[in-house]
Design a protein around this motif. Structure first.
Motif, PDB file in Angstrom:
ATOM      1  N   HIS A 236       0.791  -1.022  -0.089  1.00 15.98           N
ATOM      2  CA  HIS A 236       0.097  -0.102   0.039  1.00 15.98           C
ATOM      3  C   HIS A 236       1.036   1.423  -0.102  1.00 15.98           C
ATOM      4  O   HIS A 236       1.941   1.237   0.608  1.00 15.98           O
ATOM      5  N   ASP A 237       0.439   2.388  -0.599  1.00 20.54           N
ATOM      6  CA  ASP A 237       1.236   3.581  -0.708  1.00 20.54           C
ATOM      7  C   ASP A 237       0.648   4.401   0.660  1.00 20.54           C
ATOM      8  O   ASP A 237      -0.235   4.123   1.205  1.00 20.54           O
ATOM      9  N   HIS A 240      -2.743   5.026   0.854  1.00 22.09           N
ATOM     10  CA  HIS A 240      -3.687   3.679   1.088  1.00 22.09           C
ATOM     11  C   HIS A 240      -4.189   3.201  -0.287  1.00 22.09           C
ATOM     12  O   HIS A 240      -5.030   2.519  -0.150  1.00 22.09           O
ATOM     13  N   ARG A 241      -3.309   3.341  -1.406  1.00 18.24           N
ATOM     14  CA  ARG A 241      -3.815   2.597  -2.688  1.00 18.24           C
ATOM     15  C   ARG A 241      -3.003   1.675  -2.791  1.00 18.24           C
ATOM     16  O   ARG A 241      -1.978   1.523  -2.032  1.00 18.24           O
ATOM     17  N   ILE A 242      -3.373   0.667  -3.640  1.00 20.59           N
ATOM     18  CA  ILE A 242      -2.590  -0.646  -3.776  1.00 20.59           C
ATOM     19  C   ILE A 242      -1.283  -0.257  -4.715  1.00 20.59           C
ATOM     20  O   ILE A 242      -1.454   0.158  -5.971  1.00 20.59           O
ATOM     21  N   GLU A 284      -8.912   4.493   1.399  1.00 21.81           N
ATOM     22  CA  GLU A 284      -8.069   5.020   0.340  1.00 21.81           C
ATOM     23  C   GLU A 284      -8.327   6.443   0.103  1.00 21.81           C
ATOM     24  O   GLU A 284      -9.575   6.837   0.052  1.00 21.81           O
ATOM     25  N   THR A 298      -9.401  -3.867  -2.560  1.00 22.96           N
ATOM     26  CA  THR A 298      -8.733  -3.835  -1.407  1.00 22.96           C
ATOM     27  C   THR A 298      -7.509  -4.924  -1.654  1.00 22.96           C
ATOM     28  O   THR A 298      -7.628  -6.072  -2.629  1.00 22.96           O
ATOM     29  N   ASP A 300      -5.816  -7.413   1.420  1.00 23.12           N
ATOM     30  CA  ASP A 300      -5.365  -7.723   2.828  1.00 23.12           C
ATOM     31  C   ASP A 300      -4.657  -8.957   3.191  1.00 23.12           C
ATOM     32  O   ASP A 300      -5.063 -10.106   2.418  1.00 23.12           O
TER      33      ASP A 300
END
Ligand code: BES
Ligand code: ZN
Length: 456
Positions: A236-237, A240-242, A284, A298, A300
């Motif tokens: 995640h950056d 909170h983006r993948i 995000e 998402t 996880d």
């Protein structure tokens, strides 16, 4: 219909006792140790359908867990509904957190406590009891009714698509009815119009060919747990983006109208967070919690292991570290494509000191459901009659893999009319289902069948 409703109310206690029998069977699909129990739950359901006069009621053996089918004819000119549900359940662990044992159902504070109470035995049983209520009062249901109940939903529905393709004629229907989702909030009905998909992988990093003394080798041999932790942290950056290259390429953006729809829903972010014991949410950047939890993709980490986890300290530099990682997908992401992208990510980002293995476990295609149909309107009216308000159409964050399969393999739309609550602790310790919602579900199913039968 009134006779069926009266019958259902008069027999509530017995319905509950029967549901307890089903809940007592530990039909955990993901763990082979429970294989016989899964088969026993299938036989129980086939027997129960037969006892309601269903024809062709039986448990079909597949390469995996059995698929239970059966049907009950209504008036010839009336439409056919295909009821789907799953009788398998999630593993009950951690067992010590259950107040009463997961497979010894009991009612406390008006709630049925057991693994599968809500997800999905309690909810699929609604449809069997709606059928019984018609059969015992009117001789037959007001629509033709077919059942397909599977035992592998919680482990990816592997054997279901080939079964559906191979039995498309006997399963032919006008619409699929599924109760395996939730009300929007207590007393606030909803019909699910979108489900997320899934790509699930298991990643392992191997360094040295055996566990080593961390004093002799630490500082010169790289530690797979340290590396795996770093790599997972980097997925995640800061927004909170993948952070997997191309992950968002096929994500269909939310329209302004959809976002306005979310904003109008009666969603209390604070209460939702407090109910699971957190004070702060993490979404995000640029999206609300409700959007993040239902309509954005998402990633996880579901479990992570390696090295020594027993009592006390052991100074080990482990050979291997592994993690299970699930990604929830939204239209138009493709599970196979996302599986490839995460594999490439690990292969490219792992240092030369590590051997990387990425195994794809299962996938599900994300879906948006057609909400413009006679069956949807009948469902909306049925819920309106029970809850005294029209249902909201909502997207949910969970997945039900077969919804996309019914569309692709049989051209069938699903009506997802669920009676759970987010707080029912599905997949968690102390799963439960309100006795009131079990009864409301039966009433809604009875009403739905009458409305759908009279409108079409
Ligand atoms: N009943 C759930 C789907 C669901 C989840 C509905 C959350 C409402 C809220 C279903 O049984 C489920 O858990 N599905 C799995 C599918 C997966 C294993 C492909 C899921 O979503 O994790
Ligand atoms: Zn589930």
């Amino acid at each position: 219909m009134q006779n069926a409703l009266n019958y259902a109310r008069a027999h509530q206690d017995r319905f509950l006792a029967e549901l307890f029998d089903l809940l007592s069977i530990p039909s955990v699909s993901t763990d082979p140790a429970f294989g016989d129990d899964v088969a026993r739950a299938a036989e129980w359901l086939a027997g129960h359908l037969a006892s309601l006069g269903a024809t062709g009621a039986r448990a079909h053996h597949t390469g995996g867990h059995p698929i239970v089918v059966g049907q009950s004819a209504g008036p010839r000119a009336k439409p056919t509904i295909l009821v789907y549900g799953h009788y398998d359940v999630q593993p009950p662990d951690p067992l010590d957190l259950w107040i009463s044992p997961p497979f010894v159902p009991e009612v406390r504070n008006g709630r049925i406590y057991a693994r599968g109470a809500c997800d999905d035995k309690g909810q699929l049983f609604i449809w069997l009891k709606a059928l019984e209520s018609y059969v015992k009062t009117e001789g037959s249901p007001p629509v033709n009714m077919k059942f397909i109940l599977e035992g592998e939903e919680e482990s990816g529905s592997t054997h279901l698509p080939p079964y559906i393709s191979g039995h498309a004629d006997s399963l032919a229907a006008d619409v699929v009815l599924i109760s395996d989702t939730a009300l929007f909030a207590p007393g606030v009905p909803s019909i699910t119009c979108g489900l997320r998909g899934m790509a699930y992988v298991e990643v392992s990093l191997t360094g040295p060919d055996r566990d080593l003394h961390s004093g002799t080798y630490g500082g010169a041999i790289e530690n797979p747990i340290n590396v795996l932790g770093r790599l997972i942290g980097g997925l995640h950056d800061a927004d909170h983006r993948i952070a997997i290259s191309g992950f968002y390429d096929d994500v269909r953006p939310l329209s302004l109208a959809e976002r306005a729809g979310f904003a109008r829903l009666p969603f209390d972010e604070g209460a939702w967070a407090r109910e699971v014991g957190v004070q702060h949410l993490r979404t995000e950047a640029g999206f609300t919690a409700l959007e993040g939890a239902t309509s954005r993709p998402t990633l996880d980490c579901n479990g992570i292991w390696g090295g020594y986890t027993g009592e006390g300290a052991k100074t080990v530099l482990p050979s291997r570290a592994s993690a299970k990682i699930s990604m929830r997908l939204v239209p138009d992401q493709d599970p196979a494509d996302i599986g490839c992208k995460i594999r490439t990510h690990f292969e490219e980002h792992a240092p030369a000191t590590m051997q990387v293995s990425v195994q794809e476990l299962h996938g599900a295609v994300p879906v948006l459901v057609n909400t413009d149909s006679a069956a949807m309107e009948a469902a909306a009216q049925a819920l309106n009659a029970v809850y005294k308000q029209r249902p909201h159409f909502v997207r949910i964050g969970g997945s039900i893999p077969v919804v996309a399969d019914f569309k692709e393999l049989m051209g069938l739309d699903c009506v997802l009319m669920g009676f759970g609550l987010d707080s029912d602790a599905i997949h968690s310790p102390n799963e439960h289902f309100g006795v009131d919602r079990f009864q409301q579900g039966i009433e809604a199913a009875i009403r739905f069948m009458a409305l759908y039968g009279s409108n079409v």
